[in-house]
Design an enzyme around this catalytic site. Sequence first.
Site, short mmCIF file in Angstrom:
data_model
loop_
_atom_site.label_atom_id
_atom_site.label_comp_id
_atom_site.label_asym_id
_atom_site.label_seq_id
_atom_site.Cartn_x
_atom_site.Cartn_y
_atom_site.Cartn_z
N HIS A 35 0.80 -1.23 0.38
CA HIS A 35 0.62 0.10 0.18
C HIS A 35 1.28 1.12 -0.15
O HIS A 35 0.58 2.46 -1.13
CB HIS A 35 -0.82 -0.26 1.46
CG HIS A 35 -1.95 -0.64 1.09
ND1 HIS A 35 -1.36 -2.40 2.35
CD2 HIS A 35 -3.03 -0.90 0.59
CE1 HIS A 35 -3.03 -3.29 2.19
NE2 HIS A 35 -3.40 -2.73 0.77
N VAL A 177 4.05 -5.75 -4.93
CA VAL A 177 5.83 -5.77 -4.57
C VAL A 177 5.47 -7.06 -3.66
O VAL A 177 4.41 -7.67 -3.25
CB VAL A 177 4.61 -4.40 -2.69
CG1 VAL A 177 6.23 -4.46 -2.26
CG2 VAL A 177 4.75 -2.93 -4.03
#
Length: 282
Positions: A35, A177
């Site tokens: 995030h 990620v």
Amino acid sequence: MQIAHTKEELRSMLSPLRGRKIVLVPTMGALHAGHASLLRQARELAGTEGSVVASIFLNPVQFDNAGDLATYPATPMQDLETCDSCGVDVVFMPSSDTMYCADRSVSLEETHLSSVLCGASRPGHFAGVCLVVNKLFNLVQPTDAIFGKKDYQQLAIIRRMVRDLDIPITLHGAEIVREADGLALSSRNVRLTPEHRQAAPAIRRSLLSAGEAYASGEPVDNICAQVRRSLESIPGVQCDYVELVDAQTLHEVTAPHRLALLAVAAWFGDVRLIDNIELSRS
Ligand code: PAF
């Protein structure tokens, strides 16, 4: 950084920011480095003139499983620190009662892309995502919004919603990620047992070797079966699906394809993990 808990507070915080770029990053909280990367990309996109808005709202309407909602991690204080350190201007953090009227009666359903992959085993999930994202788009009225590619199907469905409803927002998909060992970051990772946390990078490894097999011309069925076999050889792991689909329509491909997506959802005990890889065969 300003924090809005109500729609009225949000409106008044955003009104002086209008007329320039407003980049929205919708989240359900429990923010991790994935995030943070979306928020930093939003900051870069907004530049010094524009603004970044993050929403933190654990949307009950998209949970098809009450246990998953009840055990979803919540770390509001840490989330606010993350937003602040990533250069967010406004955080919208409504309660469920603020977000939804008790007698709400309008729903929003995408009917093609939602019927496969996660949609097949999570009835109502994507209708709940479309509803909340559409509400956030209406409330924030951003110029741009960023979503991660880990939820590849979610991004494809939101793209379709924006296209079909003529929503004047530019969408951006951000790369997955990963932890150093290859496990895709997810708010659910903290719920893995130590054994399953150690085993979970097998998802990425099996996707990478499937990518090599795909490039070298291996039949599609063998590729999916191999990923399933290698994951289900781990004790306590059960695949929900392993599918090779067209990266845009998300429907199954059985022959070599320009841009395909190999997508996996697997239960590690009672934690459902997803991951994917884009594949092309020349
Ligand atoms: O990806 C998520 O975290 C959620 O599905 C989203 C887009 C914030 C909607 O609740």
